[in-house]
Design a protein around this motif. Structure first.
Motif, PDB file in Angstrom:
ATOM      1  N   ALA A 141       0.812  -1.218   0.000  1.00  0.00           N
ATOM      2  CA  ALA A 141       0.000   0.000   0.000  1.00  0.00           C
ATOM      3  C   ALA A 141       0.846   1.268   0.000  1.00  0.00           C
ATOM      4  CB  ALA A 141      -0.925   0.001   1.216  1.00  0.00           C
ATOM      5  N   LEU A 142       2.030   1.198   0.593  1.00  0.00           N
ATOM      6  CA  LEU A 142       2.864   2.385   0.765  1.00  0.00           C
ATOM      7  C   LEU A 142       3.760   2.691  -0.428  1.00  0.00           C
ATOM      8  CD1 LEU A 142       4.083   1.906   4.456  1.00  0.00           C
ATOM      9  CD2 LEU A 142       2.709   3.810   3.608  1.00  0.00           C
ATOM     10  N   ALA A 143       4.169   1.657  -1.165  1.00  0.00           N
ATOM     11  CA  ALA A 143       5.237   1.831  -2.145  1.00  0.00           C
ATOM     12  C   ALA A 143       4.823   1.362  -3.534  1.00  0.00           C
ATOM     13  CB  ALA A 143       6.483   1.066  -1.677  1.00  0.00           C
ATOM     14  N   ASP A 144       5.639   1.743  -4.528  1.00  0.00           N
ATOM     15  CA  ASP A 144       5.419   1.222  -5.868  1.00  0.00           C
ATOM     16  C   ASP A 144       5.862  -0.237  -5.927  1.00  0.00           C
ATOM     17  OD1 ASP A 144       8.218   1.112  -6.182  1.00  0.00           O
ATOM     18  OD2 ASP A 144       8.303   3.059  -7.164  1.00  0.00           O
ATOM     19  N   THR A 145       5.672  -0.867  -7.070  1.00  0.00           N
ATOM     20  CA  THR A 145       5.901  -2.308  -7.185  1.00  0.00           C
ATOM     21  C   THR A 145       7.317  -2.710  -6.778  1.00  0.00           C
ATOM     22  OG1 THR A 145       4.250  -2.552  -8.935  1.00  0.00           O
ATOM     23  CG2 THR A 145       5.940  -4.260  -8.776  1.00  0.00           C
ATOM     24  N   GLU A 146       8.326  -2.040  -7.325  1.00  0.00           N
ATOM     25  CA  GLU A 146       9.704  -2.470  -7.076  1.00  0.00           C
ATOM     26  C   GLU A 146      10.119  -2.261  -5.626  1.00  0.00           C
ATOM     27  OE1 GLU A 146      14.179  -1.967  -9.030  1.00  0.00           O
ATOM     28  OE2 GLU A 146      12.400  -1.181 -10.054  1.00  0.00           O
ATOM     29  N   HIS A 147       9.767  -1.104  -5.051  1.00  0.00           N
ATOM     30  CA  HIS A 147      10.118  -0.854  -3.648  1.00  0.00           C
ATOM     31  C   HIS A 147       9.404  -1.838  -2.715  1.00  0.00           C
ATOM     32  CE1 HIS A 147      11.564   2.949  -5.335  1.00  0.00           C
ATOM     33  NE2 HIS A 147      12.259   3.109  -4.223  1.00  0.00           N
ATOM     34  N   ALA A 148       8.129  -2.097  -3.003  1.00  0.00           N
ATOM     35  CA  ALA A 148       7.388  -3.052  -2.177  1.00  0.00           C
ATOM     36  C   ALA A 148       7.955  -4.456  -2.319  1.00  0.00           C
ATOM     37  CB  ALA A 148       5.909  -3.041  -2.566  1.00  0.00           C
ATOM     38  N   LEU A 149       8.295  -4.833  -3.551  1.00  0.00           N
ATOM     39  CA  LEU A 149       8.764  -6.191  -3.822  1.00  0.00           C
ATOM     40  C   LEU A 149      10.067  -6.494  -3.077  1.00  0.00           C
ATOM     41  CD1 LEU A 149       7.971  -8.683  -5.500  1.00  0.00           C
ATOM     42  CD2 LEU A 149       9.444  -7.801  -7.327  1.00  0.00           C
ATOM     43  N   VAL A 150      10.939  -5.498  -2.941  1.00  0.00           N
ATOM     44  CA  VAL A 150      12.190  -5.707  -2.207  1.00  0.00           C
ATOM     45  C   VAL A 150      11.906  -6.239  -0.807  1.00  0.00           C
ATOM     46  CG1 VAL A 150      14.083  -4.476  -1.059  1.00  0.00           C
ATOM     47  CG2 VAL A 150      13.628  -4.072  -3.480  1.00  0.00           C
ATOM     48  N   THR A 151      10.956  -5.609  -0.119  1.00  0.00           N
ATOM     49  CA  THR A 151      10.648  -6.020   1.257  1.00  0.00           C
ATOM     50  C   THR A 151       9.779  -7.272   1.300  1.00  0.00           C
ATOM     51  OG1 THR A 151      10.856  -3.746   2.052  1.00  0.00           O
ATOM     52  CG2 THR A 151       9.631  -5.273   3.446  1.00  0.00           C
ATOM     53  N   VAL A 152       8.811  -7.386   0.394  1.00  0.00           N
ATOM     54  CA  VAL A 152       7.964  -8.586   0.363  1.00  0.00           C
ATOM     55  C   VAL A 152       8.814  -9.828   0.121  1.00  0.00           C
ATOM     56  CG1 VAL A 152       6.132  -9.780  -0.896  1.00  0.00           C
ATOM     57  CG2 VAL A 152       5.872  -7.355  -0.324  1.00  0.00           C
ATOM     58  N   ASN A 153       9.742  -9.760  -0.831  1.00  0.00           N
ATOM     59  CA  ASN A 153      10.641 -10.902  -1.061  1.00  0.00           C
ATOM     60  C   ASN A 153      11.463 -11.222   0.184  1.00  0.00           C
ATOM     61  OD1 ASN A 153       9.847 -11.460  -3.657  1.00  0.00           O
ATOM     62  ND2 ASN A 153      11.599 -10.504  -4.652  1.00  0.00           N
ATOM     63  N   GLY A 154      11.920 -10.174   0.872  1.00  0.00           N
ATOM     64  CA  GLY A 154      12.681 -10.399   2.097  1.00  0.00           C
ATOM     65  C   GLY A 154      11.862 -11.103   3.160  1.00  0.00           C
ATOM     66  N   LEU A 155      10.605 -10.701   3.307  1.00  0.00           N
ATOM     67  CA  LEU A 155       9.724 -11.341   4.292  1.00  0.00           C
ATOM     68  C   LEU A 155       9.436 -12.790   3.915  1.00  0.00           C
ATOM     69  CD1 LEU A 155       7.296  -8.332   4.771  1.00  0.00           C
ATOM     70  CD2 LEU A 155       8.760  -9.307   6.559  1.00  0.00           C
ATOM     71  N   LEU A 156       9.269 -13.057   2.616  1.00  0.00           N
ATOM     72  CA  LEU A 156       9.057 -14.431   2.160  1.00  0.00           C
ATOM     73  C   LEU A 156      10.308 -15.278   2.413  1.00  0.00           C
ATOM     74  CD1 LEU A 156       7.258 -13.726  -1.244  1.00  0.00           C
ATOM     75  CD2 LEU A 156       6.200 -14.664   0.827  1.00  0.00           C
TER      76      LEU A 156
END
Length: 316
Positions: free
Chosen positions: A147-162
């Motif tokens: 919700a906070l970031a664009d796709t690439e910025h969000a994906l960096v953290t989502v991948n890290g959490l996964l």
């Protein structure tokens, strides 16, 4: 390290003004310690030792500031978004220095110096405690990043959490489905369609995004390399096995992370070079090495990758 008489520092070396005053310090003496570089003001009303602050890396400094915000919070809150991601130890890329908080009393959030409060419906499964710090869960943190970031910025953290096993694609999808409609999460299908917990760093995720953006063949993350006996002898960040190419992302801290006890950086680099030679010798593949600076020149880097995949020399 210098000590301040009467102050019992916690493990985080953080203490608010009220503790200094209770220990007999005054506004004047606090100012003198700041001037003498004994203390460092983390934010208004919270201090640490200057020597301690100078030893911290960028993420550790953000976490100490976040802890200072929690100490002085006047409403029930938990760290959220990129601030929660820091606590989980997963990558955050260019999300600023503000501390993000989930407000838990249902009242309107607000933005003030160095902190952003977010109001939203929070359920029990959205919260957890890490090292005594209240944070949003891995799943809720992923949702908030979308919700906070664009796709690439969000994906960096989502991948890290996964990768850290703090959440899963299924859990994120389930939480999104249970939430009230939020236009800020419209890019969720794109993020989740690209998400891959095999990416271990921000640099790897951004390299993956570069390949997609420039319509290159998509690589396979974390490919194992085996010797003639079938034993796994190495693993590469990315590979295009059918094209005979592999890629390694050399981040700012990679060689520090790989360094063994008593080993110099030069020895690590030599060992990494021998590892690359072994992989090339076993597979016959060509190697591409990518660094952060390459991501700032995406067109040129994409052309270099494309030429390597096509078996062609690089353009000057």
């Amino acid at each position: 390290m210098n000590s301040i008489s009467g102050i019992d520092l916690r493990h985080d070396n953080l203490f608010p003004t009220r503790e200094l005053l209770a220990a007999g310090q005054t506004d004047k003496s606090i100012a003198a310690m700041l001037q003498a570089d004994v203390l460092h003001r983390v934010r208004h009303g919270a201090y640490t030792y200057a020597a301690h602050w100078n030893e911290l890396d960028e993420v550790e400094k953000r976490m100490l500031v976040a802890h200072a915000v929690l100490l002085n919070a006047r409403a029930p809150v938990a760290l959220a978004g990129p601030s929660a991601a820091d606590v989980f130890g997963v990558p955050v890329w260019q999300m600023g220095e503000e501390v993000h908080l989930a407000r838990l009393d249902g009242k309107a959030g607000r933005r003030e110096a160095g902190r952003v409060e977010h109001r939203g419906h929070t359920v029990c499964e959205d919260l957890t405690i890490r090292n005594g710090i209240p944070v949003t869960s891995g799943t809720r943190t992923a949702v908030d990043m979308i919700a906070l970031a664009d796709t690439e910025h969000a994906l960096v953290t989502v991948n890290g959490l996964l990768h850290a096993k703090e959440t899963s694609i299924e859990l994120i999808q389930r939480r999104l489905e249970s939430m009230t409609y939020d236009p800020h999460t419209l890019n969720a299908p794109v993020v989740l369609g690209l998400a891959d917990g095999r990416c271990e760093s921000a640099g790897e995720t951004r390299t993956f995004c570069l390949c997609r953006r420039h319509r290159l063949p998509m690589p396979i993350p974390q490919v194992e390399i085996r010797n003639g006996s079938g034993k796994v002898v190495a693993r590469v960040d990315f590979a295009w096995p059918e094209l005979g190419v592999f890629a390694e992302f050399d981040g700012n801290v990679k060689y520090l992370r790989l360094r063994r006890p008593g080993e110099s950086i030069e020895q690590v680099v030599l060992r990494e070079k021998r590892r690359e030679e072994l992989i090339c010798g076993l597979t016959g593949w060509r190697c591409i090495r990518i660094i952060w600076a390459d991501l700032h020149h995406a067109e040129r880097t994409a052309a270099r990758i494309r030429a390597t995949l096509d078996g062609l020399p690089w353009a000057a």
